[in-house]
Design a protein around this motif. Sequence first.
Motif, PDB file in Angstrom:
ATOM      1  N   GLY A  96      22.521  20.702  37.647  1.00 11.61           N
ATOM      2  CA  GLY A  96      21.489  21.697  37.392  1.00 11.61           C
ATOM      3  C   GLY A  96      22.049  22.907  36.667  1.00 11.61           C
ATOM      4  N   SER A  97      21.167  23.750  36.150  1.00 17.68           N
ATOM      5  CA  SER A  97      21.603  24.946  35.429  1.00 17.68           C
ATOM      6  C   SER A  97      20.548  26.025  35.539  1.00 17.68           C
ATOM      7  CB  SER A  97      21.878  24.624  33.950  1.00 17.68           C
ATOM      8  OG  SER A  97      20.688  24.170  33.321  1.00 17.68           O
ATOM      9  N   GLY A 112      11.109  13.574  38.803  1.00 16.06           N
ATOM     10  CA  GLY A 112      11.046  13.551  40.257  1.00 16.06           C
ATOM     11  C   GLY A 112      12.416  13.518  40.900  1.00 16.06           C
ATOM     12  N   SER A 113      12.421  13.392  42.223  1.00 21.73           N
ATOM     13  CA  SER A 113      13.666  13.415  42.997  1.00 21.73           C
ATOM     14  C   SER A 113      13.994  12.021  43.528  1.00 21.73           C
ATOM     15  CB  SER A 113      13.536  14.384  44.173  1.00 21.73           C
ATOM     16  OG  SER A 113      12.583  13.895  45.102  1.00 21.73           O
ATOM     17  N   GLY A 150      26.141  22.099  50.846  1.00 26.17           N
ATOM     18  CA  GLY A 150      25.596  22.576  52.107  1.00 26.17           C
ATOM     19  C   GLY A 150      24.206  22.092  52.446  1.00 26.17           C
ATOM     20  N   ASP A 151      23.525  21.424  51.510  1.00 24.47           N
ATOM     21  CA  ASP A 151      22.167  20.935  51.772  1.00 24.47           C
ATOM     22  C   ASP A 151      21.947  19.646  50.990  1.00 24.47           C
ATOM     23  OD1 ASP A 151      19.686  20.979  52.958  1.00 24.47           O
ATOM     24  OD2 ASP A 151      18.799  22.384  51.531  1.00 24.47           O
ATOM     25  N   PHE A 152      22.871  18.711  51.168  1.00 22.07           N
ATOM     26  CA  PHE A 152      22.888  17.470  50.384  1.00 22.07           C
ATOM     27  C   PHE A 152      21.882  16.486  50.968  1.00 22.07           C
ATOM     28  CE2 PHE A 152      24.708  13.610  48.515  1.00 22.07           C
ATOM     29  CZ  PHE A 152      25.050  14.052  47.244  1.00 22.07           C
ATOM     30  N   LYS A 153      20.742  16.352  50.319  1.00 21.36           N
ATOM     31  CA  LYS A 153      19.671  15.469  50.777  1.00 21.36           C
ATOM     32  C   LYS A 153      18.889  14.978  49.562  1.00 21.36           C
ATOM     33  CE  LYS A 153      16.667  19.450  51.758  1.00 21.36           C
ATOM     34  NZ  LYS A 153      15.935  20.193  52.817  1.00 21.36           N
ATOM     35  N   PRO A 154      18.095  13.910  49.705  1.00 25.97           N
ATOM     36  CA  PRO A 154      17.444  13.300  48.529  1.00 25.97           C
ATOM     37  C   PRO A 154      16.447  14.216  47.834  1.00 25.97           C
ATOM     38  CG  PRO A 154      16.684  12.270  50.574  1.00 25.97           C
ATOM     39  CD  PRO A 154      17.852  13.115  50.927  1.00 25.97           C
ATOM     40  N   ASP A 155      15.864  15.200  48.548  1.00 28.80           N
ATOM     41  CA  ASP A 155      14.950  16.148  47.907  1.00 28.80           C
ATOM     42  C   ASP A 155      15.651  16.982  46.853  1.00 28.80           C
ATOM     43  OD1 ASP A 155      14.614  15.825  50.913  1.00 28.80           O
ATOM     44  OD2 ASP A 155      12.574  16.433  50.381  1.00 28.80           O
ATOM     45  N   ASN A 156      16.965  17.201  47.038  1.00 25.54           N
ATOM     46  CA  ASN A 156      17.724  18.066  46.135  1.00 25.54           C
ATOM     47  C   ASN A 156      18.482  17.292  45.065  1.00 25.54           C
ATOM     48  OD1 ASN A 156      16.888  20.367  47.481  1.00 25.54           O
ATOM     49  ND2 ASN A 156      18.627  20.337  48.896  1.00 25.54           N
ATOM     50  N   LEU A 157      18.216  16.007  44.953  1.00 22.15           N
ATOM     51  CA  LEU A 157      18.825  15.185  43.913  1.00 22.15           C
ATOM     52  C   LEU A 157      17.722  14.734  42.957  1.00 22.15           C
ATOM     53  CD1 LEU A 157      21.211  13.206  46.242  1.00 22.15           C
ATOM     54  CD2 LEU A 157      21.985  14.525  44.259  1.00 22.15           C
ATOM     55  N   LEU A 158      17.663  15.365  41.799  1.00 25.09           N
ATOM     56  CA  LEU A 158      16.654  15.034  40.804  1.00 25.09           C
ATOM     57  C   LEU A 158      17.149  13.884  39.935  1.00 25.09           C
ATOM     58  CD1 LEU A 158      15.490  18.584  39.688  1.00 25.09           C
ATOM     59  CD2 LEU A 158      14.660  17.187  41.583  1.00 25.09           C
ATOM     60  N   ILE A 159      16.208  13.082  39.455  1.00 28.52           N
ATOM     61  CA  ILE A 159      16.554  11.903  38.655  1.00 28.52           C
ATOM     62  C   ILE A 159      16.615  12.278  37.181  1.00 28.52           C
ATOM     63  CG2 ILE A 159      15.733   9.638  37.904  1.00 28.52           C
ATOM     64  CD1 ILE A 159      14.649   9.244  40.733  1.00 28.52           C
ATOM     65  N   ARG A 160      17.696  11.869  36.538  1.00 25.90           N
ATOM     66  CA  ARG A 160      17.851  12.050  35.091  1.00 25.90           C
ATOM     67  C   ARG A 160      17.693  10.697  34.410  1.00 25.90           C
ATOM     68  NH1 ARG A 160      22.917  13.395  33.383  1.00 25.90           N
ATOM     69  NH2 ARG A 160      23.845  12.381  35.202  1.00 25.90           N
ATOM     70  N   ASN A 161      16.820  10.615  33.446  1.00 24.25           N
ATOM     71  CA  ASN A 161      16.613   9.378  32.694  1.00 24.25           C
ATOM     72  C   ASN A 161      17.005   9.580  31.241  1.00 24.25           C
ATOM     73  OD1 ASN A 161      15.727   7.808  34.785  1.00 24.25           O
ATOM     74  ND2 ASN A 161      13.555   8.159  34.406  1.00 24.25           N
ATOM     75  N   LEU A 188      21.774  11.301  38.419  1.00 15.79           N
ATOM     76  CA  LEU A 188      21.210  12.281  39.349  1.00 15.79           C
ATOM     77  C   LEU A 188      21.669  13.687  38.975  1.00 15.79           C
ATOM     78  CD1 LEU A 188      21.832  10.373  42.715  1.00 15.79           C
ATOM     79  CD2 LEU A 188      19.651  10.601  41.508  1.00 15.79           C
ATOM     80  N   CYS A 189      20.897  14.656  39.432  1.00 21.95           N
ATOM     81  CA  CYS A 189      21.206  16.056  39.194  1.00 21.95           C
ATOM     82  C   CYS A 189      21.028  16.820  40.504  1.00 21.95           C
ATOM     83  CB  CYS A 189      20.291  16.626  38.106  1.00 21.95           C
ATOM     84  SG  CYS A 189      20.539  18.379  37.783  1.00 21.95           S
ATOM     85  N   LEU A 190      22.096  17.433  41.008  1.00 22.16           N
ATOM     86  CA  LEU A 190      22.066  18.144  42.287  1.00 22.16           C
ATOM     87  C   LEU A 190      21.596  19.587  42.077  1.00 22.16           C
ATOM     88  CD1 LEU A 190      22.734  18.068  45.319  1.00 22.16           C
ATOM     89  CD2 LEU A 190      25.093  18.690  44.739  1.00 22.16           C
ATOM     90  N   VAL A 191      20.524  19.975  42.765  1.00 21.68           N
ATOM     91  CA  VAL A 191      19.942  21.316  42.609  1.00 21.68           C
ATOM     92  C   VAL A 191      19.813  21.987  43.969  1.00 21.68           C
ATOM     93  CG1 VAL A 191      18.680  20.667  40.515  1.00 21.68           C
ATOM     94  CG2 VAL A 191      17.565  20.408  42.751  1.00 21.68           C
TER      95      VAL A 191
END
Length: 474
Positions: free
Chosen positions: A283-284, A305-306, A348-359, A383-386
Amino acid sequence: MAVISTNNQRAAFSPNDPLLPWLYTIKKGLDDLYADPSQHQSVALHKLVFDCITTFKNNPQYQNDIRFLRVWFIYMDCIGDFDSVFKEIEVLRICLKKSALYETCATLLEAKGQLIDAHEIYLMGITRNAEPIESLKKAHSLFLERMSNIVKKCSIHQNVNGDMRNIGNNRVDPWSASTTKDVLQKILPRLVKYDGYHFSSRNYPGKVALSALQNSSRNKIIKIGGRDYQIKGCAGQGGFAQVFKAYVNSDPDEIQAPPFPWEFYMYRQLDQRLPNEERSRFGSAQKMHHYSDYSILVCDYLSHGSLQDAINSYVVVGQFMEEVSCIYYTIEMLHILETLHGAGIIHGDFKPDNLLIRNASKDLTVDPEDFCRSRGPWQDQGLCLVDWGRGIDLSLFPAETEFMGDCRTSGFRCVEMQEDKPWKFQVDTYGLCVIVHVMLHNKYMEIEKTASSDGGYYHLPRLPFKSSVKFTTI
């Protein structure tokens, strides 16, 4: 256009109120600065305000004049030195019995993340019985409510007066109120120099209140930093802020509120520490506008989406994610955490909601000899971690530091959190294990403690099928 009028022009105003013409000129200077935020206008306004204060600071006629106090606040914003200006206000006894002094100063400190200092300013005003005292007490009460909400969201275990939770010599709760205060004060000199960071001690000046933005706010226009953002809807609710999808110059962005500069700092650390070829996985943030009542973090928007959305798409039809997809996403997550932890950062909050899909937008080809080093469009795939609100910068702590504290995220509390033991990277790696379990079985992982042959214990997931495989936390 010059913003400083001549002494003859000021003399044309009422001789009974010599401050009044200065106020008109300062207002004009502020209007000019908003219209043209150039260095010239900024310097001119700074000089005008400084001259005004120098002229009237020893005049007893204005010692308790709210209008003159507002000039001091503008001066405080101009030079960016809260402590020295506040000390001078106290020495000169400018409006010490006015609640506006303490309310405004506390709001400024809160915006900077100096929560305990803000609390002490409120108490100072209440002790001095500043008028109107009811207004000050109400502002203090609302401040405590906001702090209580942050406590709940951040899993802070102390009230705003609490000390850092030190356990032994090298154990710290990274999300406690005092730790948050300490690290924000430590990073502030760097934060204000980062490209894209814009701070103002004033409230958000837009005509559309950010607190009123909801799903019904579609197509509303809000102005931030001189740019118009067209709200396209609420994209979600993070641990610290609402996230809105918006368009500016035809590019979709995300906007976050309320004030929380830490996440912007974490994005800039990722910029500095990660190799260019890995940066797209984390993420950025383009910019941050930090007001006294809100902060707006502008980020690139990913429209696919995530990972949680992908998992749910199987759950709703009663199916399981294909194993090859599970393997691919697991490799991605392992690579993300290896890169991140190697840079001295914990999410600190590594879960599937915070992993966005990059295509990737182009066709993908696989090098069968070296899949992990596939280049080209594969750099845009994965994936993109946000959501870095709970991120931990290990460089701000001694090397031997271990962490205590609970993320309070159901299903993602590592074993160490569950047993009140110190943790470090486990908070992320346990999250990865839970995600893999969810992808494979459509349910969160539950663990049980099992004795081992050497007298120790394994923490085993309760699998929905028989298995001889043993897992232990990393």
